[in-house]
Scaffold this active site. Sequence first.
Site, PDB file in Angstrom:
ATOM      1  N   HIS A 149       0.870  -1.176   0.000  1.00  0.00           N
ATOM      2  CA  HIS A 149       0.000   0.000   0.000  1.00  0.00           C
ATOM      3  C   HIS A 149       0.909   1.230   0.000  1.00  0.00           C
ATOM      4  O   HIS A 149       1.763   1.379   0.876  1.00  0.00           O
ATOM      5  CB  HIS A 149      -0.916   0.013   1.230  1.00  0.00           C
ATOM      6  CG  HIS A 149      -1.907  -1.116   1.228  1.00  0.00           C
ATOM      7  ND1 HIS A 149      -2.140  -1.903   2.333  1.00  0.00           N
ATOM      8  CD2 HIS A 149      -2.720  -1.586   0.260  1.00  0.00           C
ATOM      9  CE1 HIS A 149      -3.061  -2.811   2.037  1.00  0.00           C
ATOM     10  NE2 HIS A 149      -3.426  -2.638   0.783  1.00  0.00           N
ATOM     11  N   GLU A 197       1.678   3.448   3.156  1.00  0.00           N
ATOM     12  CA  GLU A 197       2.203   2.838   4.379  1.00  0.00           C
ATOM     13  C   GLU A 197       3.724   2.900   4.333  1.00  0.00           C
ATOM     14  O   GLU A 197       4.400   1.968   3.902  1.00  0.00           O
ATOM     15  CB  GLU A 197       1.677   1.411   4.523  1.00  0.00           C
ATOM     16  CG  GLU A 197       0.154   1.389   4.672  1.00  0.00           C
ATOM     17  CD  GLU A 197      -0.419  -0.019   4.767  1.00  0.00           C
ATOM     18  OE1 GLU A 197       0.363  -0.988   4.870  1.00  0.00           O
ATOM     19  OE2 GLU A 197      -1.662  -0.138   4.740  1.00  0.00           O
ATOM     20  N   HIS A 222       3.458  -3.883   6.865  1.00  0.00           N
ATOM     21  CA  HIS A 222       2.434  -2.862   6.682  1.00  0.00           C
ATOM     22  C   HIS A 222       2.347  -1.972   7.920  1.00  0.00           C
ATOM     23  O   HIS A 222       2.919  -2.279   8.969  1.00  0.00           O
ATOM     24  CB  HIS A 222       1.055  -3.509   6.474  1.00  0.00           C
ATOM     25  CG  HIS A 222       0.899  -4.230   5.178  1.00  0.00           C
ATOM     26  ND1 HIS A 222       0.173  -3.718   4.127  1.00  0.00           N
ATOM     27  CD2 HIS A 222       1.371  -5.433   4.756  1.00  0.00           C
ATOM     28  CE1 HIS A 222       0.202  -4.564   3.114  1.00  0.00           C
ATOM     29  NE2 HIS A 222       0.917  -5.622   3.475  1.00  0.00           N
ATOM     30  N   GLU A 270       1.457  -6.093  10.637  1.00  0.00           N
ATOM     31  CA  GLU A 270       1.074  -4.703  10.903  1.00  0.00           C
ATOM     32  C   GLU A 270       1.944  -4.159  12.036  1.00  0.00           C
ATOM     33  O   GLU A 270       1.917  -4.677  13.150  1.00  0.00           O
ATOM     34  CB  GLU A 270      -0.404  -4.618  11.289  1.00  0.00           C
ATOM     35  CG  GLU A 270      -1.365  -5.160  10.232  1.00  0.00           C
ATOM     36  CD  GLU A 270      -1.552  -4.213   9.058  1.00  0.00           C
ATOM     37  OE1 GLU A 270      -1.073  -3.062   9.135  1.00  0.00           O
ATOM     38  OE2 GLU A 270      -2.190  -4.627   8.062  1.00  0.00           O
TER      39      GLU A 270
END
Length: 332
Positions: free
Chosen positions: A64, A67, A157, A221
């Site tokens: 993404h 990010e 991420h 994450e």
Amino acid sequence: MSAASFNTLPEAVRALARADFGEVAARFEQAGFAVGLPAKGILTVKSAVLDPTRASVLLSVGVHGDETGPIEMAAHALDALSRTPDALAVDLMLCVGSIDAIAVGKRFIDADLNRMFRLQRGDLAGTFEAGRADTIIAATRDFFEGTGPRRWHLDLHTAIRGSRYPKFAIVPQLIAEEARTALIAWLGLAGIEAVIMNPASAGTYSYWSAEQHGAAASTVELGRIGTLGQNDLSQFSEAADALAGLLRGVPQSGGKAPLVFDTAQSITKLSDNFRMSFGRETENFTPLKKGDVIATDGDTVYTVQHDEECVVFPNPDVRVGLRAGIMVVRVK
């Protein structure tokens, strides 16, 4: 980000953000490694001598484009390793996913790249990201082809919303038990607080590499989303140390075992009538009680089935047919 601001970033970060591997590639090549640049934003560094006992590590960032924290972390890790290249103890592939989205400071150009790693893409097939995914899939296949069984994929991420466990990971259930145990132990070293076991693909890169190539793979994450050059890199310190140890083959111990959650149900957006029962800013791992309505979609009503389920990745704005959230239950 303006050109003036971009030019104030450390050179290693600027280079990775614009997919320029020239300097680090040259260092590894001069040290005798087999270096490849199979596509824009993709670097491979392999031992010149085939060794089936050598681990293969795929590290992906920027899937993404907004990010940016993992991009900075990976840039510093790669730069440091390239300055002592003989310390590299694994075959390495570094993939910067959404190069074009990074350049314009967007999450994606047409559609979410991390939903493209599937055999059937439906109306996503003609998007810009579908072509990029094909390129990444081909490079991933070539990287793992002929390698030994110790295969890793860490897809790094940062989250767009707050979380009761700011650092968490999604791990495909299909990973073999021994490799899965080693992966979760490494995630604990990296400061990951919670692990979600995922039983089915949602088109993510990490599930693809686990399913297609037998990699111990995870979507990781590492905290909240931030602007390139303005990320608090201290929030990535445990992950950076664990990554450095993995790439250098340094034995690692310690770390707190993450909590483990199973996926109870996946919430799919079936139509434009889809409505969630809570706001877009709802934190990941917010608990709901049995019988609570999660979402409605015409005649379809999603409700909590267990005594307690926690919502993760709630996003009513996804395209029709895609996952709009998952509900998880703690098992460890």
